[in-house]
Design an enzyme around this catalytic site. Structure first.
Site, mmCIF file in Angstrom:
data_model
loop_
_atom_site.group_PDB
_atom_site.id
_atom_site.type_symbol
_atom_site.label_atom_id
_atom_site.label_comp_id
_atom_site.label_asym_id
_atom_site.label_seq_id
_atom_site.Cartn_x
_atom_site.Cartn_y
_atom_site.Cartn_z
ATOM 1 N N HIS A 96 82.962 -53.832 -35.240
ATOM 2 C CA HIS A 96 83.546 -52.929 -36.222
ATOM 3 C C HIS A 96 84.234 -51.741 -35.569
ATOM 4 C CE1 HIS A 96 81.685 -54.359 -40.208
ATOM 5 N NE2 HIS A 96 81.673 -55.356 -39.336
ATOM 6 N N HIS A 264 79.440 -65.254 -36.541
ATOM 7 C CA HIS A 264 78.343 -65.578 -37.450
ATOM 8 C C HIS A 264 77.385 -66.616 -36.862
ATOM 9 C CE1 HIS A 264 80.897 -64.068 -41.080
ATOM 10 N NE2 HIS A 264 80.470 -63.098 -40.296
#
Length: 721
Positions: A96, A264
């Site tokens: 992020h 993921h």
């Protein structure tokens, strides 16, 4: 003391917080120059002489990596680790931080540690990343100023992947921290978090219509809404948004699929509780929270109870292991839409076998349901993404390599070319997205080259404008562009309207043979030609001055140039050459500020350069706008003396044009644009202009211009640092 004085506030009420109105709030149309000085040295506690890129070379790199690795399994009661491993959290922190990068203007990214500050530290999508940074604090504290937050944050994600079994591509140190928020970076016009994405699209069903330079679909998100377009699940529509937002980060379909699937493969999402019970974000929390946000009254020291995105569950059976488990579950089961405990839309597998279920993040004796987001389902239903995933499944080693390279690109895109890399793990391979440039020669006779340039029959304006056009592409946001490499002679730059292709071809036809004859690079000869022009202009103004020059630039080739990626560097306006490709919603002076900030210029440098470019006659197409002199070609202060002369008035003649009229006779003396006149109308810019309009400013102006010019020409010379 008068009792009535007891309750009087001893400081300017509201003046020390945002409750007081700023100048631009009182006068919204006023040009805000803050972007040029948003990292003023007065905000830096390390002092003007501190050089991080020098200091970090003395860092014990192996010790740092060992400490970060040890941290991964050192779970803390105040913020318990999922499955006893902080890897997923650190990867998300690094991701992020880096994921705000956008190709259009090179802003965002993890290269400055800006996730420490608002608004990024309080974006909804960055929930609980404040905890990740506090977990890293002991490492930062130990190594002090030899290790920046920017480097540590991105390193933590890379070490996390390594600790969970991925062979990473490499890592470079060298990112220098900023010390206050980048308040002037445009993240969108919305006034509320997670406002419907329609507000930043002409047509939300057509992702390419998203407003430039934005790359995320909603205010406060890094990429796309994991619950679907505007929170409405539809994997095919989400796939279209995924493709667009990753393309705006310079990622192709394969890199996008690799990052999505690999991101993921480890970790989990958190939504096992009531999202409404969470406290305010860090910037909105009370002072006793000490910078923490999203405080969870029901955490009870259990990772199971965490709430972040609202989605709940891991994507794989073993969330702390790098493996092919993501593909096994996504493609091995059919999935149905469901709700998380926090009420978020997510997908769950139908009839999953118990052995394929991950364990509870706190209690390993329990098996819990995995989940997929709408973006994950997009990898399965979108034909292009599915084909890539099938290729990955058929060749796990290929997937490992693709992800490792894509992760490296994600975390290093805004660090610049490989020549800026620092540390033992920096890879040696040249990658096209790094804009590689071969080393140039420095052993040629510079004086002889200058003499040949002066005799080549080029005008002063031709030489200065070509050098400027070559250098002005530099962006300090991601260290792309600049004169080094002479890419102005390659596609797509040679055909850009702002570079006047016909004039450019004529100038290059004169300069390239000089490079071939003397052994200098074309890049060096272009810059030297600009210097020759500036020296001629200074001499015409009565000053003999030599413009500093450092040889050694190289010439890039077509094979070293990602033409599609370079297209975003095309100038759509250049206030320094008084040019607009077309009319835009934003004013020309705003586009000038944006260009100046990307080039790393201060307000005074911008002012000085523009005034000098005007009087040298370097306007695009040779227009007379702003050339406030009868001595064009001489580096005089005439632009500023004319602008501040109260014997003139300024009459609009169009949306962006003006006549400068003699007040007594009514005669039109000059023409101008908004970019010219803003230096007289804006109070700050006028103050700078008045310095150069003074009777004693002529020599100072020439010296200041030469210094600013040299800064622009050498902005991408990292070998000179």
């Amino acid at each position: 003391m008068d009792g009535n004085d007891m309750g009087k506030c001893p400081v300017m009420h509201g003046g020390l917080t945002e409750s007081g109105k700023s100048v631009t709030e009182w006068w919204p149309k006023a040009l805000n120059l803050d972007i040029l000085h948003q990292h003023d040295r007065k905000t830096n506690p390390l002092g003007a002489d501190f050089d991080y890129r020098k200091e970090v070379k003395g860092l014990d790199f192996e010790a740092v990596k060992a400490d970060v690795k040890a941290l991964m399994t050192d779970s803390q009661d105040w913020w318990p680790a999922d499955y006893g491993h902080y890897g997923g959290l650190m990867i998300r922190l690094a991701w992020h931080a880096a994921g705000t990068y956008r190709l259009a203007d090179g802003r965002g990214g993890g290269g400055t540690g800006n996730i420490r500050f608002a608004p990024l530290n309080s974006w909804p999508d960055n929930g609980n990343l404040d905890k990740a940074r506090r977990l890293l604090w002991p490492v930062k504290k130990k190594y002090g100023n030899k290790l920046s937050w920017a480097d540590l944050i991105l390193l933590s994600g890379t070490i996390a992947y390594e600790d969970m079994g991925l062979k990473t591509y490499g890592f470079s140190f060298g990112r220098e921290d900023i010390w206050h928020p980048e308040k002037d970076t445009y993240w969108g016009a919305e006034k509320e978090w997670l406002a419907p994405s329609d507000t930043r699209y002409d047509d939300v069903s057509k992702p390419s219509t998203m407003e430039n330079p934005l790359a995320a679909v909603q205010m406060g998100l890094i990429y796309v809404n994991p619950q679907g377009v505007n929170g409405q699940p539809d994997p095919l529509k989400t796939a279209e948004q995924v493709r667009e937002t990753f393309a705006r980060m310079a990622m192709d379909d394969e890199e996008t699929a690799a990052l999505t699937c690999g991101g993921h493969t480890v970790g989990k999402a958190h939504g096992n509780g009531d999202a409404e019970a969470l406290g305010a974000e860090p910037e909105g929390a009370d002072i006793e929270a000490q910078g923490f946000g999203w405080l969870n009254p029901h955490l009870d020291g259990k990772a199971t109870n965490a709430v972040t995105s609202g989605l709940e569950g891991a994507w794989t059976t073993e969330p702390t292991k790098w493996d092919m488990g993501y593909f096994k579950l996504l493609f091995g089961y059919e999935w149905e839409l469901t709700k998380s405990p926090a009420g978020a839309n997510q997908w769950r597998p139908i009839d999953i076998r118990q052995e394929d279920m991950p364990v509870d993040p706190t209690d390993a004796s329990k098996r819990v349901m995995p989940m997929m987001t709408d973006a994950d389902m997009a990898m399965k239903v979108d034909p292009a993404y599915r084909a890539i995933c099938e290729k990955f499944m058929a060749d796990p080693a290929y997937f490992d390599d693709c992800f490792a390279r894509a992760w490296f690109k994600l975390t290093h895109r805004d660090l610049g070319p490989r020549t800026r890399y620092i540390g033992p793990d920096a890879p040696q391979e040249d990658l096209v997205w790094q804009d590689p440039i071969p080393a140039g020669k420095a052993d040629y006779d510079v004086a002889a080259v200058k003499a040949k340039i002066a005799a080549a029959g080029l005008s002063l304006a031709d030489m200065v404008a070509t050098a400027w056009d070559s250098a002005r592409t530099f962006r300090q946001s991601d260290y792309r562009g600049g004169a080094n490499g002479a890419r102005i002679r390659l596609a797509p730059q040679k055909d850009w309207e702002g570079n006047e292709p016909a004039r450019l071809a004529r100038v290059l036809a004169a300069l390239e043979p000089i490079a071939a004859e003397t052994g200098a690079s074309v890049a060096d000869v272009i810059v030297l030609a600009g210097n020759v022009g500036v020296e001629q202009a200074a001499k015409a103004a009565g000053f003999d001055i030599e413009v500093p020059f450092a040889p050694g630039r190289g010439d890039a080739s077509d094979e070293m140039t990602d033409a599609d990626s370079f297209s975003v560097l095309e100038p759509l306006a250049d206030g320094f050459r008084n040019w607009l490709k077309t009319d835009y919603v934003v004013q020309p002076e705003e586009m000038l500020l944006d260009r100046a900030q990307l080039m790393g210029l201060t307000g005074p440098e911008m002012t000085c350069l523009l005034g000098g470019m005007r009087v040298m006659g370097t306007n695009h197409g040779g227009t007379a706008h702003g050339v406030f002199t009868d001595r064009a070609g001489a580096l005089t202060t005439d632009f500023f003396t004319t602008l501040t002369d109260m014997g003139y008035k300024w009459d609009p003649t169009g949306r962006n044009t003006y006549n400068i009229v003699d007040r007594k006779t009514g005669a039109v003396k000059h023409t101008a644009t908004r970019v010219d006149l803003v230096f007289g109308s804006n109070s700050i810019l006028r103050a700078y202009a008045e310095v150069y309009a003074q009777d004693d400013a002529s020599e100072k102006f020439v010296r200041d211009f030469v210094a600013a010019w040299s800064k622009v020409m050498n902005a991408d010379r990292y070998d000179l640092a």
